[in-house]
Motif scaffolding. Structure first.
Motif, short mmCIF file in Angstrom:
data_model
loop_
_atom_site.label_atom_id
_atom_site.label_comp_id
_atom_site.label_asym_id
_atom_site.label_seq_id
_atom_site.Cartn_x
_atom_site.Cartn_y
_atom_site.Cartn_z
N PRO A 1 -27.72 5.69 23.09
CA PRO A 1 -28.65 4.72 22.49
C PRO A 1 -28.80 4.96 20.98
O PRO A 1 -28.94 6.11 20.55
CB PRO A 1 -29.98 5.02 23.20
N MET A 2 -28.68 3.92 20.18
CA MET A 2 -28.86 3.97 18.72
C MET A 2 -27.87 4.90 18.00
O MET A 2 -28.12 5.35 16.90
CB MET A 2 -30.29 4.41 18.34
N GLU A 3 -26.73 5.17 18.64
CA GLU A 3 -25.77 6.11 18.03
C GLU A 3 -25.07 5.50 16.82
O GLU A 3 -24.79 6.18 15.84
CB GLU A 3 -24.73 6.48 19.10
N ILE A 4 -24.80 4.18 16.88
CA ILE A 4 -24.04 3.56 15.79
C ILE A 4 -24.98 2.72 14.94
O ILE A 4 -25.61 1.77 15.42
CB ILE A 4 -22.88 2.71 16.35
N LYS A 5 -25.07 3.11 13.66
CA LYS A 5 -25.99 2.41 12.74
C LYS A 5 -25.19 1.81 11.59
O LYS A 5 -24.24 2.43 11.10
CB LYS A 5 -27.00 3.43 12.21
N VAL B 1 -25.86 -0.84 7.90
CA VAL B 1 -26.87 -1.51 7.06
C VAL B 1 -26.25 -2.84 6.64
O VAL B 1 -25.06 -2.87 6.28
CB VAL B 1 -27.19 -0.65 5.82
N TYR B 2 -27.02 -3.92 6.73
CA TYR B 2 -26.46 -5.23 6.34
C TYR B 2 -27.47 -5.99 5.49
O TYR B 2 -28.68 -5.92 5.75
CB TYR B 2 -26.09 -6.05 7.59
N ASP B 3 -26.94 -6.69 4.51
CA ASP B 3 -27.80 -7.49 3.64
C ASP B 3 -27.84 -8.91 4.19
O ASP B 3 -26.93 -9.70 3.94
CB ASP B 3 -27.21 -7.44 2.21
N LYS C 1 -31.22 -4.54 5.89
CA LYS C 1 -31.89 -3.97 7.08
C LYS C 1 -30.96 -2.98 7.77
O LYS C 1 -29.74 -3.17 7.78
CB LYS C 1 -32.21 -5.07 8.10
N ASP C 2 -31.57 -1.97 8.42
CA ASP C 2 -30.80 -1.07 9.30
C ASP C 2 -30.58 -1.78 10.63
O ASP C 2 -31.51 -2.40 11.16
CB ASP C 2 -31.61 0.19 9.62
N PHE D 1 -25.24 -6.01 17.25
CA PHE D 1 -26.16 -5.15 16.47
C PHE D 1 -27.54 -5.81 16.41
O PHE D 1 -27.64 -7.03 16.22
CB PHE D 1 -25.67 -4.98 15.03
N MET D 2 -28.58 -4.97 16.51
CA MET D 2 -29.94 -5.49 16.35
C MET D 2 -30.67 -4.62 15.32
O MET D 2 -30.47 -3.40 15.29
CB MET D 2 -30.67 -5.42 17.69
N THR D 3 -31.51 -5.26 14.51
CA THR D 3 -32.22 -4.47 13.49
C THR D 3 -33.48 -3.85 14.11
O THR D 3 -34.15 -4.46 14.94
CB THR D 3 -32.65 -5.35 12.29
N PHE D 4 -33.76 -2.61 13.69
CA PHE D 4 -35.01 -1.94 14.06
C PHE D 4 -35.52 -1.19 12.85
O PHE D 4 -34.74 -0.56 12.14
CB PHE D 4 -34.79 -0.92 15.19
N GLY D 5 -36.83 -1.22 12.65
CA GLY D 5 -37.44 -0.45 11.57
C GLY D 5 -37.65 0.99 12.03
O GLY D 5 -37.65 1.29 13.23
#
Ligand code: NDP
Length: 400
Positions: free
Chosen positions: A209-213, A215-217, A224-225, A250-254
């Motif tokens: 879970p959440m291993e691959i991060k 950043v996209y504008d 956002k991450d 991919f989904m963004t999370f703060g």
């Protein structure tokens, strides 16, 4: 034109129902049925007098096939729109088969005791739906749903072959709570706490879970991450997009969301294993849902925008081609129109459009189909009309 039985009256259903009521020529009559009938009655009261659509309500336990059959026989709808939870998909499909009524949903079946969602259970109904001469349209939300229609549209109009799809789901909204989920907390947390996976060269690659991060504008939202998750449309797109080599979601999370989630996981609050508490069996995740803010209450306090779309890379006339199709939706604009934030809005609108496509015969084939298996053009047109206009960028920044 027709009559629809809508099952569920939560965040997504409330938007879809209001959109049906804005589209009374197609949705002449709707019956809103859910476990808690008072919620259906409250929405009916709010809408009556403002729409030509005739509204009735009913109480139903959608886990019970006999109850569903009795309700369908009484209401006699042309179509059942399932906006309850993924656990109810199969019972509602069974009832549709028994009564020969079309079926539409927004999320694939997931057994309540196993956090694993796959299409195999619903695809097993193909032959029976075909024989009954009725349609089951699977995944008519945003993702799955609009993202899958974007893929079919890109293939039809821009590519000879699509090799890579990255589906990007960005929520740039801020509701001001340290931790809350934008749709049903139980379903949302099950999804993000599970292992991630993506499709590559004909097989699944599993990740932690959440291993691959990355950043996209995001256009109109900013940087956002975002994190790689397993998502159901990957499974059907891998079969329905010829020449595909890789699909990722991919989904963004703060950071605040992730820190809270980790802590809740570490203390066992996200578990779906029942435990005994003061002589009563409870499921920790269901208890957590009860103490978290109701997603429906986030509407007035959420500001900012969502940006959901797909980046495609493939070939056209022998040359490499890239394309980004996305929609931007403003939380406060949605709230002004239907009293909900953008996550419910972006799901409820395509649910109404999918139901309309079947009801008015634009999409007409018997069997069980994922949404990308139909002609995307009429659906894309309706998105522009009903509040989810899309944008095409032929030179997007790609994700490594
Ligand atoms: P909510 O929890 O807000 O609403 C669910 C509704 O279903 C409630 O009205 C609930 O009734 C009703 N319900 C639950 N169990 C039963 C049952 N056994 N019998 C009858 N009614 C029942 O969820 P959301 O509106 O956020 O989500 C609805 C669906 O949309 C889910 O399947 C979700 O996965 C999907 N979704 C899809 C997305 C996409 O883009 N494709 C995005 C977001 C969500 P009660 O009020 O009594 O609890």
């Amino acid at each position: 034109m027709g009559k629809v039985l809508i099952i569920g009256c939560g965040g997504v259903a409330s938007v879809a129902i209001q959109k049906c009521c804005q589209n009374s020529e197609v949705f002449e009559e709707i019956c809103i049925a859910s476990r808690t009938v008072s919620k259906c009655d409250a929405l009916k009261e709010q809408l009556e007098g403002k729409t030509k659509t005739k509204i009735t309500t009913a109480q139903v336990d959608a886990d019970n096939v006999d109850e569903l059959i009795a309700l369908i026989e009484k209401v006699k709808p042309d179509l059942v729109l399932n906006l309850a939870l993924p656990y109810q998909d199969l019972t509602i499909m069974d009832a549709c088969l028994a009564t020969k009524v079309h079926y539409v949903d927004t999320a694939n079946y997931e057994p309540e005791d196993t956090a694993k969602f796959e299409y195999k259970w619903q695809w097993a109904y193909r032959e029976r739906f075909e024989k009954a001469g009725i349609t089951a349209l699977l995944g008519s939300g945003f993702d799955p749903g609009v993202t899958s229609v974007f893929s079919a549209y890109a293939l039809k109009h821009y590519f000879d072959e699509i090799n890579y799809i990255d589906i990007l789901d960005c929520n740039g909204g801020d509701h001001g709570y340290p931790f809350a989920t934008n749709f049903n907390p139980e379903i949302n947390i099950r999804e993000v706490a599970a292992n991630g996976s993506y499709w590559e060269d004909g097989h699944w690659v599993e990740t932690k879970p959440m291993e691959i991060k990355r950043v996209y504008d995001f256009p109109q939202v900013g940087e956002k991450d975002m994190y790689l998750l397993h998502h159901e449309e990957i499974e059907s797109l891998a079969l329905n997009i010829p020449g595909i080599k890789r699909i990722r979601f991919f989904m963004t999370f703060g950071q605040s969301y992730l820190t809270h989630l980790k802590c809740l996981e570490n203390v066992g609050m996200t578990s779906i294993e029942p435990i005994m508490y003061e002589g009563k069996e409870i499921v920790p995740l269901q208890f957590l849902k009860a103490v978290l803010p109701d997603p429906a209450s986030l509407g007035p306090r959420t500001v900012g925008k969502t940006n959901i779309g797909c980046i495609f890379v493939g070939k056209k006339d022998g040359k490499e081609k890239k394309l980004y199709i996305y929609n931007v939706c403003d939380h406060q604009e949605c709230y002004k129109e239907v009293g909900s934030q953008a996550v419910s809005y972006t799901t409820g609108v395509p649910a109404m459009i999918g139901a309309m496509m079947i009801l008015n015969g634009t999409w007409n084939k018997a069997g069980v189909y994922n949404i990308e298996e139909f002609d995307p053009d009429p659906f894309m047109e309706e998105l522009n009309k009903w509040g989810l206009p899309w944008i095409i960028d032929e030179n997007p920044t790609l994700i490594d």
